[in-house]
Design an enzyme around this catalytic site. Sequence first.
Site, PDB file in Angstrom:
ATOM      1  N   ASP A   1     -10.909  -1.895  -1.491  1.00 47.93           N
ATOM      2  CA  ASP A   1      -9.823  -0.951  -1.259  1.00 47.93           C
ATOM      3  C   ASP A   1      -9.801   0.070  -2.394  1.00 47.93           C
ATOM      4  O   ASP A   1      -9.754  -0.304  -3.561  1.00 47.93           O
ATOM      5  CB  ASP A   1      -8.492  -1.709  -1.209  1.00 47.93           C
ATOM      6  CG  ASP A   1      -7.319  -0.776  -1.046  1.00 47.93           C
ATOM      7  OD1 ASP A   1      -6.874  -0.590   0.094  1.00 47.93           O
ATOM      8  OD2 ASP A   1      -6.844  -0.224  -2.063  1.00 47.93           O
TER       9      ASP A   1
ATOM     10  N   LYS B   1      -7.732   5.812   1.027  1.00 41.41           N
ATOM     11  CA  LYS B   1      -6.441   6.377   1.393  1.00 41.41           C
ATOM     12  C   LYS B   1      -6.387   7.867   1.089  1.00 41.41           C
ATOM     13  O   LYS B   1      -6.911   8.315   0.079  1.00 41.41           O
ATOM     14  CB  LYS B   1      -5.327   5.647   0.636  1.00 41.41           C
ATOM     15  CG  LYS B   1      -5.290   4.170   0.905  1.00 41.41           C
ATOM     16  CD  LYS B   1      -4.236   3.482   0.033  1.00 41.41           C
ATOM     17  CE  LYS B   1      -4.629   2.073  -0.302  1.00 41.41           C
ATOM     18  NZ  LYS B   1      -5.675   1.961  -1.298  1.00 41.41           N
TER      19      LYS B   1
ATOM     20  N   HIS C   1      -1.769   7.495   2.306  1.00 41.96           N
ATOM     21  CA  HIS C   1      -1.350   6.724   1.139  1.00 41.96           C
ATOM     22  C   HIS C   1       0.158   6.782   0.900  1.00 41.96           C
ATOM     23  O   HIS C   1       0.796   5.753   0.733  1.00 41.96           O
ATOM     24  CB  HIS C   1      -2.099   7.220  -0.095  1.00 41.96           C
ATOM     25  CG  HIS C   1      -2.147   6.249  -1.216  1.00 41.96           C
ATOM     26  ND1 HIS C   1      -3.019   6.380  -2.255  1.00 41.96           N
ATOM     27  CD2 HIS C   1      -1.468   5.116  -1.479  1.00 41.96           C
ATOM     28  CE1 HIS C   1      -2.872   5.380  -3.102  1.00 41.96           C
ATOM     29  NE2 HIS C   1      -1.916   4.598  -2.652  1.00 41.96           N
TER      30      HIS C   1
ATOM     31  N   TYR D   1      -7.071   7.464  -6.730  1.00 45.99           N
ATOM     32  CA  TYR D   1      -7.529   6.586  -7.812  1.00 45.99           C
ATOM     33  C   TYR D   1      -8.656   7.221  -8.612  1.00 45.99           C
ATOM     34  O   TYR D   1      -8.973   6.765  -9.706  1.00 45.99           O
ATOM     35  CB  TYR D   1      -8.014   5.236  -7.275  1.00 45.99           C
ATOM     36  CG  TYR D   1      -6.993   4.405  -6.549  1.00 45.99           C
ATOM     37  CD1 TYR D   1      -5.635   4.680  -6.590  1.00 45.99           C
ATOM     38  CD2 TYR D   1      -7.410   3.324  -5.786  1.00 45.99           C
ATOM     39  CE1 TYR D   1      -4.720   3.913  -5.901  1.00 45.99           C
ATOM     40  CE2 TYR D   1      -6.512   2.547  -5.093  1.00 45.99           C
ATOM     41  CZ  TYR D   1      -5.165   2.842  -5.145  1.00 45.99           C
ATOM     42  OH  TYR D   1      -4.274   2.068  -4.458  1.00 45.99           O
TER      43      TYR D   1
ATOM     44  N   SER E   1       0.419   3.598   4.515  1.00 43.47           N
ATOM     45  CA  SER E   1       0.755   2.810   3.338  1.00 43.47           C
ATOM     46  C   SER E   1       2.022   3.407   2.739  1.00 43.47           C
ATOM     47  O   SER E   1       2.196   4.626   2.753  1.00 43.47           O
ATOM     48  CB  SER E   1      -0.419   2.911   2.347  1.00 43.47           C
ATOM     49  OG  SER E   1      -0.136   2.308   1.127  1.00 43.47           O
TER      50      SER E   1
END
Length: 160
Positions: A48, A76, A110, A53, A144
Amino acid sequence: MQTQTETVKLRDGTRIPWIGFGTGTALSRKDCTETTKLALTRGFVHFDTAQSYKNEEYLGAALEGVPRSQLYITTKLMKFDWAGGQTVEDTLRISLKKLKTDFVDLFLIHVPIDHIDKPGQLKDVWRQMCDAKNKGLTRSIGVSNFNVRYLKEILEDLGD
């Protein structure tokens, strides 16, 4: 490599490994290549990550050489440049290049608040997510960090 076999069926019929190795929090914005390789040796097959990130290219490097059929990759969507004409597909194609794959198994919105600058924007993002799935860039799509309000917003008028 020992692999996990327990999965959960998603609403679209695909299956997701019930546990995954995340590259956020402690690994966000860091080279996670060696840590990911270690996770592979420990049997992880679900990885993931997220555009925000800033480590998708490290994950891609770590997974290089592993048969794609043995992996489950989630990434995401983060906020992108609507004003500059960028689309969800554009951002996903950038992620795919970094991840060194032709598709991801799961692509998520996300954070909904990244896509509510104008009325209907979040719903448009969801439609674009559906288009990316229809083009085979992702096998499944989802969300998410959504609450009921944002779920209702993207699902109204879209049918079941």
